[in-house]
Design an enzyme around this catalytic site. Structure first.
Site, short mmCIF file in Angstrom:
data_model
loop_
_atom_site.label_atom_id
_atom_site.label_comp_id
_atom_site.label_asym_id
_atom_site.label_seq_id
_atom_site.Cartn_x
_atom_site.Cartn_y
_atom_site.Cartn_z
N GLU A 152 0.84 -1.19 0.00
CA GLU A 152 0.00 0.00 0.00
C GLU A 152 0.88 1.24 0.00
O GLU A 152 1.91 1.29 0.68
CB GLU A 152 -0.93 -0.01 1.21
CG GLU A 152 -1.93 -1.12 1.11
CD GLU A 152 -2.98 -1.09 2.21
OE1 GLU A 152 -3.28 0.00 2.72
OE2 GLU A 152 -3.49 -2.17 2.53
N LYS A 201 3.88 -16.53 -1.50
CA LYS A 201 3.26 -15.31 -0.98
C LYS A 201 3.39 -15.22 0.54
O LYS A 201 3.81 -14.19 1.10
CB LYS A 201 1.78 -15.31 -1.40
CG LYS A 201 0.92 -14.30 -0.72
CD LYS A 201 1.24 -12.90 -1.20
CE LYS A 201 0.57 -11.88 -0.30
NZ LYS A 201 0.66 -10.55 -0.83
N CYS A 257 -2.21 -7.03 5.89
CA CYS A 257 -1.51 -8.22 5.36
C CYS A 257 -0.67 -8.96 6.39
O CYS A 257 -0.93 -10.14 6.67
CB CYS A 257 -0.64 -7.82 4.18
SG CYS A 257 -1.58 -6.99 2.90
C1 UGA Z 1 2.94 -5.96 2.54
C2 UGA Z 1 4.13 -6.43 1.67
O1 UGA Z 1 5.22 -5.53 1.82
C3 UGA Z 1 3.72 -6.53 0.20
O2 UGA Z 1 4.81 -7.05 -0.56
C4 UGA Z 1 2.51 -7.47 0.10
O3 UGA Z 1 2.09 -7.60 -1.26
C5 UGA Z 1 1.39 -6.91 0.93
O4 UGA Z 1 1.82 -6.84 2.30
C6 UGA Z 1 0.20 -7.85 0.80
O5 UGA Z 1 0.29 -9.00 1.23
O6 UGA Z 1 -0.80 -7.47 0.15
P1 UGA Z 1 1.87 -3.60 3.17
O7 UGA Z 1 1.05 -4.32 4.18
O8 UGA Z 1 1.21 -2.60 2.28
O9 UGA Z 1 2.61 -4.63 2.17
O10 UGA Z 1 2.98 -2.79 3.97
P2 UGA Z 1 4.56 -2.84 4.25
O11 UGA Z 1 5.19 -1.66 3.65
O12 UGA Z 1 5.13 -4.16 3.97
O13 UGA Z 1 4.54 -2.60 5.84
C7 UGA Z 1 3.94 -3.54 6.72
C8 UGA Z 1 4.13 -3.09 8.14
O14 UGA Z 1 5.50 -3.14 8.52
C9 UGA Z 1 3.68 -1.66 8.40
O15 UGA Z 1 3.00 -1.61 9.63
C10 UGA Z 1 4.99 -0.88 8.46
O16 UGA Z 1 4.92 0.30 9.22
C11 UGA Z 1 5.91 -1.90 9.09
N1 UGA Z 1 7.34 -1.67 8.80
C12 UGA Z 1 7.82 -1.84 7.55
C13 UGA Z 1 8.20 -1.32 9.83
O17 UGA Z 1 7.78 -1.17 11.00
N2 UGA Z 1 9.53 -1.16 9.56
C14 UGA Z 1 10.03 -1.32 8.32
O18 UGA Z 1 11.26 -1.17 8.13
C15 UGA Z 1 9.15 -1.68 7.29
#
Ligand code: UGA
Length: 424
Positions: A152, A201, A257
């Site tokens: 997202e 996935k 997710c």
């Molecule tokens: C995630 C995956 O990154 C996508 O590849 C996948 O397609 C998607 O889920 C899905 O299954 O549809 P998303 O949930 O949009 O995407 O968000 P991310 O950017 O992955 O972040 C997930 C969580 O991790 C968030 O709460 C974010 O704040 C946290 N996060 C991420 C951290 O706390 N630290 C980081 O360094 C990265």
């Protein structure tokens, strides 16, 4: 190619707009009439950078048409994507009822050469389940798995600049059709069987969740031993085998997710006789991260929140989206409110009815005893911190995303607290 996408949710909309951008003719099937009306007026039901423009352009060029009737939507289609919701069923499994009933309903409209592609995130074995539904109905259409890897906030780029496309097909000819569909993208294409595609996935999401949970634990440990996590992460990330990505300290993962998929993978493992204590521990460690932040905030406010006013910057589960599903910001706000604090919150895109808001990031801090940064929106970097200091009643900024520059906060006369640094 003639393509149908059933489901105009987040995944379906990006998939439709992306395929139309590649020159395909896309029919979108969606049962929610309100949503269809909104889409035909050129409005997106979700905030996703670049999507509205891409979708509107495709509609304008006649490459996307909208249909309330799924039979009409699949008529003449070579490939039919199912981008339908698979919400958690409350027992750690995904509820497949929407997907299953859509497939049953589609049977009379499918041609023997149709390829039904599962785009929704589904438990391992779902493709086989759908195959058996089609077989039971005497339908010889193919079923193929093609999981999505969209994040997202960057979903349009994730589609147009995809790193990999995973195709899980029983028959090479079906895989070839899918490969041609994505011609024009520079992604690596991995062709495998449906079960391996389904597992890919979950493996990707569970690994990323594990990785960031590990680094949150290192950040907590840095606080305890008096190290600076910023330096630790920089140095660790310089090892090419590790890399510097996906290790930002924060309040734990949230969103629609990771929480759902990590629990689902634990259940898939146990359903298949495999214990996965490592992933169970990731889930519980991630939950503890929020409580740890709440405990630190309580200490900052001398152990009593009953008269405290806490202003929160950020409501969405991460920056770049208005999605508040399983948002750590809201989970923390709920814990603070349960301890007696008055919580108010502002976010550039996300909204919630649970907590009062204000006109902007400055207005929300008026009279606040503590400012909590819960989402890493870059907009917050541009707020005048001297003005924040003037408007607040207290002086503590608790940065749960390590977003701000500590020196700038101190220069504004505020006390900076963040993650992974003993004295901050
Ligand atoms: C995630 C995956 O990154 C996508 O590849 C996948 O397609 C998607 O889920 C899905 O299954 O549809 P998303 O949930 O949009 O995407 O968000 P991310 O950017 O992955 O972040 C997930 C969580 O991790 C968030 O709460 C974010 O704040 C946290 N996060 C991420 C951290 O706390 N630290 C980081 O360094 C990265």
């Amino acid at each position: 190619m003639n393509v149908t996408v059933i489901g105009a949710g987040y995944v379906g909309l990006v998939q439709s707009a992306g395929l139309a951008h590649l020159g395909h003719s896309v029919r979108v099937g969606e049962s929610d009439l309100g949503r269809l009306q909104q889409l035909s007026a050129g409005k997106m039901p979700i905030y996703e950078p670049g999507l509205e423009e891409l979708f509107a352009r495709a509609i304008e060029h006649g490459l996307i048409t909208l249909h309330s009737d799924n039979h009409e939507a699949v008529s003449g289609a070579d490939v039919i994507f199912l981008a339908l919701p698979t919400p958690p069923d409350g027992n750690g499994r995904a509820d497949l009822s929407i997907l299953e009933s859509a497939v049953r309903d589609l049977v009379p409209a499918l041609a023997p050469s149709s390829i039904v592609v599962v785009k929704s995130t589904v438990p391992v074995g779902t493709n086989a389940l759908l195959r058996s539904i089609l077989d039971g109905a005497g339908c010889s259409a193919s079923v193929v798995s093609n999981p999505e890897f969209l994040s997202e906030g960057s979903a349009v780029d994730d589609f147009l600049k995809a790193e990999r496309i995973v195709i899980g097909a029983e028959f090479p000819a079906d895989a070839e059709v899918l490969r041609r569909l994505y011609d024009g993208l520079e992604a690596q294409v991995v062709v495998t069987d449906p079960v391996s595609a389904e597992l890919t996935k979950y493996a990707a999401n569970a690994y990323l969740a594990t990785r960031l949970t590990f680094f949150n634990a290192i950040s907590n440990l840095a606080e305890e031993v008096g190290a600076d996590v910023t330096h630790v992460l920089h140095a660790v990330g310089l090892d090419r085998r590790i890399g510097g990505h996906f290790m930002r300290p924060g309040p734990g993962y949230g969103g629609s997710c990771f929480p759902k998929d990590t629990s689902a993978l634990v259940t898939i493992a146990s359903d298949n006789g495999y214990a996965f204590p490592m992933l169970e521990s990731v889930i519980s460690t991630n939950d503890m991260q929020r409580s740890r932040i709440v405990e630190r905030i309580v200490r900052e406010l001398d152990g009593d929140l009953s008269a405290a006013r806490i202003a929160m910057w950020g409501i969405s589960f991460k920056a770049g989206t208005d999605d508040v599903r399983a948002s750590p910001a809201l989970a923390i706000a709920d814990e603070l409110a349960a301890l007696g604090a008055t919580v108010v919150a502002w976010d550039p895109e996300a909204r919630t009815d649970e907590y009062p808001s204000a006109a902007g990031p400055l207005e929300i801090v008026e009279g606040a005893d503590l400012l909590l940064i819960a989402t890493e929106w870059p907009e917050f970097l541009r707020v005048d911190l001297a003005e924040v200091a003037k408007r607040m009643a207290g002086e503590t900024v608790f940065d749960a995303r390590n977003l701000l520059d500590p020196e700038l906060v101190s220069e504004a006369g505020l006390r900076y607290r963040c993650l992974g640094r003993r004295n901050a």
